[in-house]
Structure formats: structure tokens, C-alpha cells
Design a protein around this motif. Structure first.
Motif, PDB file in Angstrom:
ATOM      1  N   GLN A  56      46.435  49.256 -30.506  1.00  0.00           N
ATOM      2  CA  GLN A  56      47.294  50.827 -31.088  1.00  0.00           C
ATOM      3  C   GLN A  56      46.903  51.824 -30.741  1.00  0.00           C
ATOM      4  OE1 GLN A  56      48.453  49.185 -34.949  1.00  0.00           O
ATOM      5  NE2 GLN A  56      50.737  49.872 -34.406  1.00  0.00           N
ATOM      6  N   SER A  57      45.000  51.663 -30.849  1.00  0.00           N
ATOM      7  CA  SER A  57      44.599  52.641 -30.727  1.00  0.00           C
ATOM      8  C   SER A  57      44.188  52.775 -28.864  1.00  0.00           C
ATOM      9  CB  SER A  57      43.577  53.092 -31.112  1.00  0.00           C
ATOM     10  OG  SER A  57      43.250  53.146 -32.864  1.00  0.00           O
ATOM     11  N   GLY A  58      43.822  52.276 -28.411  1.00  0.00           N
ATOM     12  CA  GLY A  58      43.684  51.974 -27.412  1.00  0.00           C
ATOM     13  C   GLY A  58      45.067  52.605 -25.877  1.00  0.00           C
ATOM     14  N   GLU A  59      45.706  52.477 -26.658  1.00  0.00           N
ATOM     15  CA  GLU A  59      47.158  52.834 -26.292  1.00  0.00           C
ATOM     16  C   GLU A  59      47.718  54.076 -26.491  1.00  0.00           C
ATOM     17  OE1 GLU A  59      49.415  51.713 -24.144  1.00  0.00           O
ATOM     18  OE2 GLU A  59      48.611  49.536 -23.835  1.00  0.00           O
ATOM     19  N   GLN A  60      47.597  54.560 -27.946  1.00  0.00           N
ATOM     20  CA  GLN A  60      47.707  55.855 -28.047  1.00  0.00           C
ATOM     21  C   GLN A  60      46.762  56.628 -27.176  1.00  0.00           C
ATOM     22  OE1 GLN A  60      45.678  56.256 -31.997  1.00  0.00           O
ATOM     23  NE2 GLN A  60      47.124  58.826 -32.871  1.00  0.00           N
ATOM     24  N   ILE A  61      45.309  56.421 -27.272  1.00  0.00           N
ATOM     25  CA  ILE A  61      44.607  57.254 -26.371  1.00  0.00           C
ATOM     26  C   ILE A  61      45.092  57.047 -24.715  1.00  0.00           C
ATOM     27  CG2 ILE A  61      42.574  57.662 -25.220  1.00  0.00           C
ATOM     28  CD1 ILE A  61      42.828  58.701 -28.054  1.00  0.00           C
ATOM     29  N   ARG A  62      45.866  56.477 -24.560  1.00  0.00           N
ATOM     30  CA  ARG A  62      46.307  56.333 -22.868  1.00  0.00           C
ATOM     31  C   ARG A  62      47.517  57.181 -22.767  1.00  0.00           C
ATOM     32  NH1 ARG A  62      48.025  50.494 -20.260  1.00  0.00           N
ATOM     33  NH2 ARG A  62      48.832  51.637 -18.952  1.00  0.00           N
ATOM     34  N   THR A  63      48.640  57.440 -24.296  1.00  0.00           N
ATOM     35  CA  THR A  63      49.247  58.312 -23.746  1.00  0.00           C
ATOM     36  C   THR A  63      49.156  59.729 -24.365  1.00  0.00           C
ATOM     37  OG1 THR A  63      50.718  56.511 -24.797  1.00  0.00           O
ATOM     38  CG2 THR A  63      51.834  59.523 -25.553  1.00  0.00           C
TER      39      THR A  63
ATOM     40  N   GLU B 292      31.182  43.040 -32.886  1.00  0.00           N
ATOM     41  CA  GLU B 292      32.442  43.760 -33.009  1.00  0.00           C
ATOM     42  C   GLU B 292      33.540  43.484 -31.848  1.00  0.00           C
ATOM     43  OE1 GLU B 292      31.284  48.020 -31.134  1.00  0.00           O
ATOM     44  OE2 GLU B 292      30.878  48.249 -33.365  1.00  0.00           O
ATOM     45  N   LYS B 293      35.030  43.724 -32.372  1.00  0.00           N
ATOM     46  CA  LYS B 293      35.752  43.779 -31.148  1.00  0.00           C
ATOM     47  C   LYS B 293      36.111  45.702 -30.705  1.00  0.00           C
ATOM     48  CE  LYS B 293      38.572  41.012 -32.116  1.00  0.00           C
ATOM     49  NZ  LYS B 293      39.714  40.110 -32.664  1.00  0.00           N
ATOM     50  N   GLN B 294      35.909  45.269 -28.883  1.00  0.00           N
ATOM     51  CA  GLN B 294      35.834  46.595 -28.614  1.00  0.00           C
ATOM     52  C   GLN B 294      37.076  46.692 -27.797  1.00  0.00           C
ATOM     53  OE1 GLN B 294      32.050  47.610 -26.740  1.00  0.00           O
ATOM     54  NE2 GLN B 294      31.157  47.326 -29.148  1.00  0.00           N
ATOM     55  N   VAL B 295      37.731  47.967 -27.343  1.00  0.00           N
ATOM     56  CA  VAL B 295      38.122  48.112 -26.464  1.00  0.00           C
ATOM     57  C   VAL B 295      37.675  49.478 -25.711  1.00  0.00           C
ATOM     58  CG1 VAL B 295      40.844  49.382 -25.534  1.00  0.00           C
ATOM     59  CG2 VAL B 295      40.761  47.483 -27.177  1.00  0.00           C
ATOM     60  N   ASN B 296      37.735  49.427 -24.170  1.00  0.00           N
ATOM     61  CA  ASN B 296      37.551  50.189 -23.170  1.00  0.00           C
ATOM     62  C   ASN B 296      39.102  50.633 -22.201  1.00  0.00           C
ATOM     63  OD1 ASN B 296      35.148  51.485 -21.424  1.00  0.00           O
ATOM     64  ND2 ASN B 296      36.645  50.746 -19.789  1.00  0.00           N
ATOM     65  N   ILE B 297      38.718  51.657 -22.667  1.00  0.00           N
ATOM     66  CA  ILE B 297      40.124  52.817 -21.512  1.00  0.00           C
ATOM     67  C   ILE B 297      39.366  53.511 -20.033  1.00  0.00           C
ATOM     68  CG2 ILE B 297      41.362  53.864 -21.761  1.00  0.00           C
ATOM     69  CD1 ILE B 297      41.702  54.165 -24.677  1.00  0.00           C
ATOM     70  N   ALA B 298      39.698  52.933 -19.372  1.00  0.00           N
ATOM     71  CA  ALA B 298      39.018  53.087 -18.093  1.00  0.00           C
ATOM     72  C   ALA B 298      40.196  53.970 -16.914  1.00  0.00           C
ATOM     73  CB  ALA B 298      39.153  52.488 -16.892  1.00  0.00           C
ATOM     74  N   LEU B 299      39.739  55.391 -17.040  1.00  0.00           N
ATOM     75  CA  LEU B 299      41.052  55.870 -16.391  1.00  0.00           C
ATOM     76  C   LEU B 299      40.327  56.575 -14.698  1.00  0.00           C
ATOM     77  CD1 LEU B 299      42.565  58.828 -16.609  1.00  0.00           C
ATOM     78  CD2 LEU B 299      40.848  60.502 -18.228  1.00  0.00           C
ATOM     79  N   ARG B 300      40.584  56.232 -13.877  1.00  0.00           N
ATOM     80  CA  ARG B 300      40.434  56.892 -12.915  1.00  0.00           C
ATOM     81  C   ARG B 300      40.989  57.800 -12.414  1.00  0.00           C
ATOM     82  NH1 ARG B 300      37.147  54.915 -13.722  1.00  0.00           N
ATOM     83  NH2 ARG B 300      36.740  52.769 -14.308  1.00  0.00           N
ATOM     84  N   GLY B 301      40.262  58.969 -11.752  1.00  0.00           N
ATOM     85  CA  GLY B 301      40.912  60.562 -11.158  1.00  0.00           C
ATOM     86  C   GLY B 301      40.812  60.919 -10.145  1.00  0.00           C
ATOM     87  N   VAL B 302      41.137  59.758  -9.391  1.00  0.00           N
ATOM     88  CA  VAL B 302      42.333  60.664  -8.082  1.00  0.00           C
ATOM     89  C   VAL B 302      43.207  60.058  -9.082  1.00  0.00           C
ATOM     90  CG1 VAL B 302      43.059  60.506  -5.900  1.00  0.00           C
ATOM     91  CG2 VAL B 302      40.368  60.326  -7.074  1.00  0.00           C
TER      92      VAL B 302
ATOM     93  N   CYS C 122      45.201  59.000 -11.702  1.00  0.00           N
ATOM     94  CA  CYS C 122      45.139  59.449 -13.879  1.00  0.00           C
ATOM     95  C   CYS C 122      45.326  58.059 -14.258  1.00  0.00           C
ATOM     96  CB  CYS C 122      45.746  60.724 -13.929  1.00  0.00           C
ATOM     97  SG  CYS C 122      44.446  62.753 -13.618  1.00  0.00           S
ATOM     98  N   THR C 123      44.898  57.175 -13.679  1.00  0.00           N
ATOM     99  CA  THR C 123      45.709  56.009 -14.258  1.00  0.00           C
ATOM    100  C   THR C 123      44.946  55.266 -15.243  1.00  0.00           C
ATOM    101  OG1 THR C 123      44.916  54.763 -12.463  1.00  0.00           O
ATOM    102  CG2 THR C 123      47.253  55.261 -12.685  1.00  0.00           C
ATOM    103  N   ALA C 124      44.314  55.091 -16.674  1.00  0.00           N
ATOM    104  CA  ALA C 124      44.026  54.810 -17.746  1.00  0.00           C
ATOM    105  C   ALA C 124      44.780  53.238 -18.232  1.00  0.00           C
ATOM    106  CB  ALA C 124      44.719  55.407 -18.844  1.00  0.00           C
ATOM    107  N   LYS C 125      43.418  52.417 -17.401  1.00  0.00           N
ATOM    108  CA  LYS C 125      43.436  50.832 -17.907  1.00  0.00           C
ATOM    109  C   LYS C 125      42.698  50.881 -18.624  1.00  0.00           C
ATOM    110  CE  LYS C 125      42.612  46.605 -15.454  1.00  0.00           C
ATOM    111  NZ  LYS C 125      42.027  45.672 -14.259  1.00  0.00           N
ATOM    112  N   LEU C 126      43.658  49.613 -19.852  1.00  0.00           N
ATOM    113  CA  LEU C 126      43.126  48.932 -21.223  1.00  0.00           C
ATOM    114  C   LEU C 126      42.411  47.808 -20.623  1.00  0.00           C
ATOM    115  CD1 LEU C 126      43.290  50.311 -23.777  1.00  0.00           C
ATOM    116  CD2 LEU C 126      45.122  48.747 -24.345  1.00  0.00           C
ATOM    117  N   THR C 127      41.281  47.384 -20.876  1.00  0.00           N
ATOM    118  CA  THR C 127      40.907  46.059 -20.963  1.00  0.00           C
ATOM    119  C   THR C 127      40.509  45.455 -22.380  1.00  0.00           C
ATOM    120  OG1 THR C 127      40.151  46.486 -18.762  1.00  0.00           O
ATOM    121  CG2 THR C 127      39.057  45.019 -19.895  1.00  0.00           C
TER     122      THR C 127
END
Length: 187
Positions: free
Chosen positions: A50-57, A161-171, A173-178
Motif C-alpha cells: 500500500q505504501s508503494g502504491e501511495q508513493i506511485r500516486t 526485512e521486506k522491501q519494495v523498490n519504486i523505479a521511476l523512469r524519467g522520460v 515518468c512511469t513508476a514500477k513497483l517491485t
């Protein structure tokens, strides 16, 4: 001489012995502990997602704010906490400051940025420590941003610890949650 059976030996007992009750109680405690740890891990993983989705938004809102206002918008996270903010790079009108907090128990581990064209970023490269604000992820009025990797974590009591990476691609602006499961602390 005939023996008469003892009255105490012929009575049927009803109920449970103390040993039987303690055994059942011990089994219930063990089952409860296993269920609780499983449930808390599942809930924690959901909070992380949910936090990853929140940051994408929030990143999408920052991009739209930069495009609408004609002024760059800057996203920053407070490392080691769940706090984040989006502010205008200039005092442009119509730019609202966005502040927020991640789900309970989820923190920012790191924010790494790089320019889309490989140009140097306009600030130092020293990684912030816990409690400090990250380097800003800039969203330009043209709709592009810096490339960024935003790492969220749900610390646990052990070394994993569990982790989630949000990869933002600049050109684009798509954010992928992994989801990154079972990373060791400090990696």
C-alpha cells in the motif's frame, strides 16, 4: 474369603486431570503464536505494498503539478522514517505542498536519483542518514523527471526485512513497483 471391590475403584471419574488441561493449553498457545506471526507478516506485507502504491500516486501528482504550474516540483523522503513531501522548486502560484506519511511500520531506506541525459545532478551525492531528507526527485514542467529508485522497507526484529523498490523512469515518468523479499539489513 471373598473380596468386595473398593468403592473408590468402581466409581467412574468425570472431568480432566490437571496434566491434560495443561497439555491442551500449551497446544493452544503454540497454535496462537504461529497464527499471529503469520498474520502479522501478511498484514505487514500489505502495508508495504500500500505504501508503494501511495508513493506511485504521489509521484504522479508531483508530475501533474509541475506540468500545470510550469514550475519544477520536488519530491523528498525523510530517510529512516515514513515522512515525505512534494514542494515547488520556485514559489509558483497554484503549487500546493504535499506532505504525507507511509503506512505504519514502513520507512524509506534510500532514494537514488540520476539525470535522464546523464548530466550531473545539481546537488551533492552523499547519501543521507536516518532522519535527513533525501536528495530531491525533480519533476520538470515538460513532463520528464529524474530517474529514481525509491526503496521502502518494513523492518523486522531479525536481520531480514521486506522491501519494495519504486523505479521511476524519467522520460516517461512511469513508476514500477517491485517487491524485494528477505533482504538483509544494510544491503
Amino acid at each position: 474369603m471373598t473380596r468386595t471391590p473398593n468403592l473408590a475403584m468402581t466409581q467412574h471419574r468425570s472431568g480432566f486431570t490437571l496434566v491434560e488441561l495443561l497439555l491442551v493449553l500449551a497446544l493452544l498457545v503454540i497454535i496462537g503464536a504461529v497464527a499471529t506471526s503469520t498474520l502479522s507478516g501478511t498484514l505487514g506485507g500489505a502495508r508495504l505494498q500500500q505504501s508503494g502504491e501511495q508513493i506511485r500516486t504521489v509521484l504522479t501528482r508531483a508530475r501533474m503539478q509541475a506540468i500545470d504550474s510550469g514550475s519544477p516540483a520536488l519530491f523528498q523522503a525523510q530517510i529512516g522514517t515514513g515522512n515525505f513531501k512534494v514542494e515547488s522548486a520556485t514559489a509558483a502560484e497554484g503549487c500546493e505542498s504535499i506532505t504525507g506519511t507511509l503506512e505504519e511500520g514502513v520507512v524509506f531506506r534510500q532514494v537514488n536519483c540520476s539525470a535522464v541525459d546523464g548530466a550531473p545532478l545539481p546537488y551533492g551525492v552523499d547519501p543521507p542518514t536516518d532522519g535527513e531528507w533525501s536528495q530531491p526527485v525533480a519533476f520538470m514542467p515538460t513532463g520528464v523527471s529524474y530517474n529514481a529508485d525509491i526503496l521502502l522497507a518494513r523492518p523486522s526484529g531479525d536481520l531480514q526485512e521486506k522491501q519494495v523498490n519504486i523505479a521511476l523512469r524519467g522520460v516517461t515518468c512511469t513508476a514500477k513497483l517491485t517487491e524485494l523479499v528477505g533482504r538483509s539489513m544494510g544491503q
